[in-house]
Structure formats: C-alpha cells, structure tokens
Design a protein around this motif. Sequence first.
Motif, PDB file in Angstrom:
ATOM      1  N   VAL A   6       9.994  -1.062   7.334  1.00  0.00           N
ATOM      2  CA  VAL A   6       8.733  -1.398   6.538  1.00  0.00           C
ATOM      3  C   VAL A   6       8.960  -0.956   5.272  1.00  0.00           C
ATOM      4  N   ILE A   7       8.811  -1.913   4.423  1.00  0.00           N
ATOM      5  CA  ILE A   7       9.145  -1.635   3.137  1.00  0.00           C
ATOM      6  C   ILE A   7       7.865  -1.664   2.273  1.00  0.00           C
ATOM      7  N   GLY A   8       7.377  -0.657   1.600  1.00  0.00           N
ATOM      8  CA  GLY A   8       6.144  -0.587   0.954  1.00  0.00           C
ATOM      9  C   GLY A   8       5.196   0.283   1.884  1.00  0.00           C
ATOM     10  N   LEU A  11      -1.351   0.447   2.110  1.00  0.00           N
ATOM     11  CA  LEU A  11      -2.316  -0.143   3.483  1.00  0.00           C
ATOM     12  C   LEU A  11      -1.573  -1.016   4.194  1.00  0.00           C
ATOM     13  N   ALA A  12      -0.824  -2.105   3.644  1.00  0.00           N
ATOM     14  CA  ALA A  12      -0.308  -3.200   4.618  1.00  0.00           C
ATOM     15  C   ALA A  12       0.822  -2.324   5.515  1.00  0.00           C
ATOM     16  N   GLY A  13       1.694  -1.660   4.799  1.00  0.00           N
ATOM     17  CA  GLY A  13       2.785  -1.100   5.555  1.00  0.00           C
ATOM     18  C   GLY A  13       2.181  -0.126   6.728  1.00  0.00           C
ATOM     19  N   ILE A 105       7.906  -6.771   5.071  1.00  0.00           N
ATOM     20  CA  ILE A 105       7.880  -6.809   3.653  1.00  0.00           C
ATOM     21  C   ILE A 105       6.217  -6.390   3.277  1.00  0.00           C
ATOM     22  N   ALA A 106       6.053  -5.400   2.588  1.00  0.00           N
ATOM     23  CA  ALA A 106       4.803  -4.790   2.292  1.00  0.00           C
ATOM     24  C   ALA A 106       4.613  -4.271   0.905  1.00  0.00           C
ATOM     25  N   THR A 107       5.371  -4.835  -0.129  1.00  0.00           N
ATOM     26  CA  THR A 107       5.375  -4.211  -1.527  1.00  0.00           C
ATOM     27  C   THR A 107       4.393  -4.379  -2.562  1.00  0.00           C
ATOM     28  N   GLY A 108       3.300  -5.014  -2.047  1.00  0.00           N
ATOM     29  CA  GLY A 108       2.139  -5.355  -2.876  1.00  0.00           C
ATOM     30  C   GLY A 108       2.405  -5.875  -4.169  1.00  0.00           C
ATOM     31  N   ALA A 109       1.584  -5.284  -4.980  1.00  0.00           N
ATOM     32  CA  ALA A 109       1.683  -5.855  -6.436  1.00  0.00           C
ATOM     33  C   ALA A 109       1.465  -4.681  -7.260  1.00  0.00           C
ATOM     34  N   ARG A 110       1.703  -5.193  -8.516  1.00  0.00           N
ATOM     35  CA  ARG A 110       1.556  -4.051  -9.569  1.00  0.00           C
ATOM     36  C   ARG A 110       0.992  -4.736 -10.810  1.00  0.00           C
ATOM     37  N   LEU A 124      -4.602   0.505 -13.918  1.00  0.00           N
ATOM     38  CA  LEU A 124      -5.162   1.321 -13.005  1.00  0.00           C
ATOM     39  C   LEU A 124      -4.771   0.466 -11.582  1.00  0.00           C
ATOM     40  N   ARG A 125      -3.703   1.109 -10.941  1.00  0.00           N
ATOM     41  CA  ARG A 125      -3.184   0.586  -9.618  1.00  0.00           C
ATOM     42  C   ARG A 125      -2.753   1.836  -8.789  1.00  0.00           C
ATOM     43  N   THR A 126      -2.423   3.010  -9.463  1.00  0.00           N
ATOM     44  CA  THR A 126      -2.039   4.153  -8.598  1.00  0.00           C
ATOM     45  C   THR A 126      -2.970   5.215  -8.573  1.00  0.00           C
ATOM     46  N   ALA A 154     -14.266  -4.350 -14.155  1.00  0.00           N
ATOM     47  CA  ALA A 154     -15.802  -4.241 -14.049  1.00  0.00           C
ATOM     48  C   ALA A 154     -16.230  -3.078 -13.415  1.00  0.00           C
ATOM     49  N   GLU A 155     -15.332  -2.649 -12.255  1.00  0.00           N
ATOM     50  CA  GLU A 155     -15.681  -1.335 -11.962  1.00  0.00           C
ATOM     51  C   GLU A 155     -15.302  -0.203 -12.728  1.00  0.00           C
ATOM     52  N   VAL A 156     -14.400  -0.383 -13.646  1.00  0.00           N
ATOM     53  CA  VAL A 156     -14.095   0.707 -14.534  1.00  0.00           C
ATOM     54  C   VAL A 156     -15.149   0.744 -15.382  1.00  0.00           C
TER      55      VAL A 156
HETATM   56  C1  FAD Z   1      -8.305   0.400  -8.529  1.00  0.00           C
HETATM   57  C2  FAD Z   1      -8.398  -0.545  -7.352  1.00  0.00           C
HETATM   58  C3  FAD Z   1      -9.563  -0.890  -6.575  1.00  0.00           C
HETATM   59  C4  FAD Z   1      -9.495  -1.912  -5.709  1.00  0.00           C
HETATM   60  N1  FAD Z   1     -10.726  -2.035  -4.951  1.00  0.00           N
HETATM   61  C5  FAD Z   1     -10.900  -3.085  -4.072  1.00  0.00           C
HETATM   62  C6  FAD Z   1     -12.080  -3.258  -3.425  1.00  0.00           C
HETATM   63  O1  FAD Z   1     -13.030  -2.790  -3.644  1.00  0.00           O
HETATM   64  N2  FAD Z   1     -12.259  -3.979  -2.615  1.00  0.00           N
HETATM   65  C7  FAD Z   1     -11.043  -4.840  -2.097  1.00  0.00           C
HETATM   66  O2  FAD Z   1     -11.346  -5.537  -1.110  1.00  0.00           O
HETATM   67  N3  FAD Z   1      -9.734  -4.543  -2.608  1.00  0.00           N
HETATM   68  C8  FAD Z   1      -9.769  -3.759  -3.656  1.00  0.00           C
HETATM   69  N4  FAD Z   1      -8.546  -3.425  -3.993  1.00  0.00           N
HETATM   70  C9  FAD Z   1      -7.197  -4.097  -3.630  1.00  0.00           C
HETATM   71  C10 FAD Z   1      -6.691  -3.384  -2.421  1.00  0.00           C
HETATM   72  O3  FAD Z   1      -6.431  -2.023  -2.709  1.00  0.00           O
HETATM   73  C11 FAD Z   1      -5.290  -3.895  -2.522  1.00  0.00           C
HETATM   74  O4  FAD Z   1      -5.450  -5.284  -1.684  1.00  0.00           O
HETATM   75  C12 FAD Z   1      -4.461  -3.216  -1.204  1.00  0.00           C
HETATM   76  O5  FAD Z   1      -4.227  -1.899  -1.757  1.00  0.00           O
HETATM   77  C13 FAD Z   1      -3.038  -4.172  -0.847  1.00  0.00           C
HETATM   78  O6  FAD Z   1      -2.222  -3.466  -0.131  1.00  0.00           O
HETATM   79  P1  FAD Z   1      -0.603  -3.501   0.099  1.00  0.00           P
HETATM   80  O7  FAD Z   1      -0.330  -2.591   1.024  1.00  0.00           O
HETATM   81  O8  FAD Z   1      -0.470  -4.952   0.284  1.00  0.00           O
HETATM   82  O9  FAD Z   1       0.040  -3.379  -1.383  1.00  0.00           O
HETATM   83  P2  FAD Z   1      -0.098  -2.139  -2.325  1.00  0.00           P
HETATM   84  O10 FAD Z   1      -1.216  -1.350  -2.358  1.00  0.00           O
HETATM   85  O11 FAD Z   1       0.051  -2.588  -3.725  1.00  0.00           O
HETATM   86  O12 FAD Z   1       1.102  -1.193  -1.999  1.00  0.00           O
HETATM   87  C14 FAD Z   1       2.375  -1.662  -2.107  1.00  0.00           C
HETATM   88  C15 FAD Z   1       3.276  -0.175  -2.035  1.00  0.00           C
HETATM   89  O13 FAD Z   1       4.693  -0.820  -2.076  1.00  0.00           O
HETATM   90  C16 FAD Z   1       5.484  -0.036  -2.947  1.00  0.00           C
HETATM   91  N5  FAD Z   1       6.528  -0.829  -3.557  1.00  0.00           N
HETATM   92  C17 FAD Z   1       6.595  -1.611  -4.138  1.00  0.00           C
HETATM   93  N6  FAD Z   1       7.915  -2.099  -4.258  1.00  0.00           N
HETATM   94  C18 FAD Z   1       8.872  -1.620  -3.517  1.00  0.00           C
HETATM   95  C19 FAD Z   1      10.132  -1.608  -3.188  1.00  0.00           C
HETATM   96  N7  FAD Z   1      11.061  -2.326  -3.760  1.00  0.00           N
HETATM   97  N8  FAD Z   1      10.472  -0.773  -2.219  1.00  0.00           N
HETATM   98  C20 FAD Z   1       9.715   0.363  -1.771  1.00  0.00           C
HETATM   99  N9  FAD Z   1       8.259   0.326  -1.996  1.00  0.00           N
HETATM  100  C21 FAD Z   1       7.774  -0.662  -2.820  1.00  0.00           C
HETATM  101  C22 FAD Z   1       4.527   0.131  -4.082  1.00  0.00           C
HETATM  102  O14 FAD Z   1       4.901   1.388  -4.931  1.00  0.00           O
HETATM  103  C23 FAD Z   1       3.316   0.466  -3.429  1.00  0.00           C
HETATM  104  O15 FAD Z   1       2.957   1.645  -2.821  1.00  0.00           O
HETATM  105  C24 FAD Z   1      -8.313  -2.380  -5.098  1.00  0.00           C
HETATM  106  C25 FAD Z   1      -7.280  -2.133  -5.855  1.00  0.00           C
HETATM  107  C26 FAD Z   1      -7.214  -1.232  -6.710  1.00  0.00           C
HETATM  108  C27 FAD Z   1      -5.867  -0.968  -7.207  1.00  0.00           C
END
Ligand code: FAD
Lengths: 395, 66
Positions: A6-8, A11-13, A105-110, A124-126, A154-156
């Motif tokens: 599981v990469i990432g 939450l999704a991972g 694949i759960a590497t999300g976004a930046r 603000l992401r981490t 808007a939340e900030v």
């Molecule tokens: C400040 C903030 C507030 C939010 N508020 C809301 C809200 O109120 N309501 C709502 O619905 N959603 C909200 N969201 C969105 C929600 O948090 C995201 O949709 C969710 O985190 C997505 O999860 P994810 O696991 O797909 O990706 P991410 O949470 O982005 O996690 C991906 C992870 O993978 C890691 N990664 C990346 N590349 C690699 C690699 N090559 N190898 C290993 N690891 C890697 C990253 O470092 C990260 O830790 C908010 C997001 C933020 C940042």
Amino acid sequence: MDSVAVIGASLAGLRAIETLRRDGFEGRIHLVGAERHRPYDRPPLSKQILAGDWETERIWLTSDEALSDLGCEPLFGVSAVALDPETLQVDLSTGDALDVDGVVIATGARTRTLGDPLGGVFTLRTVDDAQSIAAAFDQGPDRVVVIGAGFIGAEVASTARERGIAVTMIEAAQTPFERSLGTEMGAVIVDMHRDQGVDVRVGVTCEELIGEQNVTGVRLSDGSVIDATVVVVGIGVTPNIEWLVTSGLDITNGVLCDATMLAAPRIVAAGDVARWPNRLFDEVMRVEHWDNATGQAVHAAKRLLHGSSVGEYAPVPWFWTDQYDRKIQLAGRTTGFDEVIVVEGAVEDRRFAALYRKADRLVGVLGFNRPRHVMRYRGLIESRTSWSDAMAAQF
Amino acid sequence: MSFKVVVDYDLCESNAICMQIAPEVFEVRDDDFLYVLADEPEETQREKVEEAVQRCPKQAIAIAEA
Ligand SMILES: Cc1cc2nc3c(=O)[nH]c(=O)nc-3n(C[C@H](O)[C@H](O)[C@H](O)COP(=O)(O)OP(=O)(O)OC[C@H]3O[C@@H](n4cnc5c(N)ncnc54)[C@H](O)[C@@H]3O)c2cc1C
Ligand code: SF4
C-alpha cells in the motif's frame, strides 16, 4: 495473492488495509508512507489544530498497536520511487525494493505553491504545515493574507478570524466558489466572510510576495499592496503521480482507473490521486474529499481481493466544510448545472438546503447547517431521481 | 463477547453517514440529533458498526468491548 504493498500512508491507504483484513486477507501488507507520521486526519488541521483547540494527539487515525494488530509492516518516512506493473516491483527511496502480488496506490495530493517561499508564506496539507501556521498565528500577526478562496483557504480565514486576527482573502475569480457552487451560492459564503470582517477581494491575483527573507506584504494585480507577515496560499492541489512516470500507467491528472478502481492488473488506486469513470454521472472524475478517499479505498481493496465481482464504484461525491459556526455540505456533481433552488430554510438565516438541477435530473444538494436534508437528497441523487420528483419530496 | 457503541456528541454533526450503514444502531431524527438505538448491539452488528466507525467523518464513534 500473498502480499500487498500500500503506497501512501494516509486516509485511503489505512482504510484499504483495514478492509483487506476485514475481508479475510492473511498475507503480508507493506505500508509505505513518505511522511514520517503514522496516518492522521487532515480535516482538523485547518479547523481545530489551527484554532489551537486540539492537541495533535487527537488527529491520529490509528495507533501503533492497532497497526501491528492489522499485521502491517509500516515504512514511514520512505517514498516509493517507481513501480513496474509487470513484475509488481516497487522501488523505494531507501534503495530497497518490494516484490508483491498486489498494489494499492494511495499517494494523494500535495499543495500547489507560488514558487520560492519566503518566511511567513505557508501552504496547508500536512500536520507539520498546520503546526507552523498555528505557531505563526500564536505570534499575533497584524494581518493574514489568504491567497485563493477555496474551501481550505476559507477555513483558514475563518479560523484566523475566530482567533481575532485581521484577514484579507484574495481570489482570482469574480465569484469565489463559483465552480463548485455557482454564483448565487458562492456569494452566500463570501457574504458570510464579509460579515465576519474578512476583507474579501475578488478578481485580483497575487503579483508579488514582497520581502527579503520574510514576507512583509503582497502586491496585487490591481496595484494595491497589503501589509502582512503571514500569507497562506490555498490555490489547490496536484496529485502525487511523479513516482509513476516510468510505469506506463495513464497518469494524466491522477492515476486513471476503470470503473471498478483497477488501474492495471493487480493494481488499484484510491483517494485524491485516483481518477475514474463514475457511471452515476457519466463523467471521469478525481475527487479530493475525505468521504471519497474512505469509500474508494474500501472498494479498491475489495476489488484487489475479490476481483471484478465487486462491481463499479459509482458514489455521489460528498464533502463538508466548517466555517465559523456553519457546517456546510455539498453532495453531488454541480458542474454545468442549470438551476439552483432553495427548498428548505432561508438563505438569510444561513440555515437552508438548496437543490441543483441539470436537464431534468437532481444532481446536487447544498446544505448550511442542514446535514439531515443533505443526506436524504443525496439518496435521491444516487437513485437518479428526476427534478420534479425531487422537488415534490418532503423531508 | 459483547461490545458497546460510544458516540462523542461534541464531535458528531448529525450527517447520518452511520445511519446509512447501520440503521439498526444509529438514527438521526427530525430534531437533527443522533440517537443510538442500541448501545450494546448484537454481535451480528459488529461489522457494520466497525464500518460506521471508519466512515464517520468526524471520528465521533468508538467501540468499547463490554
Ligand atoms: C487542511 C485540510 C482540510 C481538509 N478538510 C476537509 C473537509 O473538511 N472535508 C473533506 O471532505 N475533505 C477535507 N480535506 C480533504 C481530505 O483530507 C483528503 O481528501 C484526504 O486526505 C485524501 O486522502 P488520501 O489518502 O487519498 O491522500 P493524502 O491524505 O494526500 O495522503 C497521501 C499520502 O501519501 C504520501 N505519499 C505521496 N507520494 C508518496 C510516495 N511516492 N511514496 C510514499 N508515500 C507517498 C503523502 O505524503 C501522504 O501522506 C481536507 C484536506 C486538508 C489538507
Ligand atoms: S457518522 Fe459520525 S458525525 Fe455523522 S451522524 Fe454518525 S456519529 Fe455523527
């Protein structure tokens, strides 16, 4: 299948791993996460953490014990740097490699940035970002400039105002939130911010961040300059796909999957990084919301384990945002809608539900402090309810 | 082994996600409050309650082993 990577590790991972185990997978699970933290929840970052209301302890999505109960082998602070879709070898930043039988694949976004950062300029992401911004807020800055009136911006702005800090929020579009909510409903949110004393400036962009080492102000495209020692840039995110460039997978704006979340044989994707055809809306989409990351990870894990019999993933996207004392929720797909009508409550009270129509179908519902209505109408969207039936519904 | 459902009502925002997953256990009523219908549900409900714990966007639900 004997082993899964599981990469990432967010939450999704995590949700994918929990699902694999709940559905009986007994093989090895490797969890690779670029951040040095175990999975944590991001929504509180812009809310309770920035407000200073919560200790960081409260955002963890899991404990070390729970992770070891799941029998997963975590590698935190390690990135995947390449994936071979034929052999399912995953190369790691440490120089090691994993050889597995399945990949999630759960590497999300930046966050996108505005180039070289000066001190005092944040995105603000981490959790580390959130702590830096909270520390800057603790200094009691005269003014915070938020660049980009998206939901995070808007939340900030909302959290800064609640802490008594003056805020200017600038937005390139004439109406913030127009793309997601439309002009009329976008204006409701803008008015709410103005009532709370936010200086909202629309139709302008940031020309220059002024300052030598630390930011002292922002020059806007209309020539005006705003003095500020803290700037939060909220101009959207970009999917983390660079590590897959050599994989041959389609990674245009996210990892393209089929309708069941399969990206290639034995490879699934979920969360902010995944793009897929959602048959309910006949649209290929990538969704950046909490609820999607969860639901999609559950689906993707099942797809990996049980095959195509799990069917298509076709949810009604849903998200919430908390601003001031309002809980705002949007369910559905409002892009290119034809009409929006308030069906419950009143916009003036900022306590209402509004429905979105596209052609003769109900496609979206927006709620201000109306969670129950949003969920009921979400059910109607899911069952492809016609506009006239939706308007006749009573909740 | 039985289990207990614990909801943190300060966190809960009554969005009824849990009710869609486990309607025998959770109900959001017309007054917009969440009611736990069975705080010590049957063992057969455990999987659904676990899923509700995971899907609750506010992390408001917990399971305590009774
Ligand atoms: C400040 C903030 C507030 C939010 N508020 C809301 C809200 O109120 N309501 C709502 O619905 N959603 C909200 N969201 C969105 C929600 O948090 C995201 O949709 C969710 O985190 C997505 O999860 P994810 O696991 O797909 O990706 P991410 O949470 O982005 O996690 C991906 C992870 O993978 C890691 N990664 C990346 N590349 C690699 C690699 N090559 N190898 C290993 N690891 C890697 C990253 O470092 C990260 O830790 C908010 C997001 C933020 C940042
Ligand atoms: S899912 Fe969570 S927030 Fe929603 S009603 Fe249930 S307990 Fe409350």
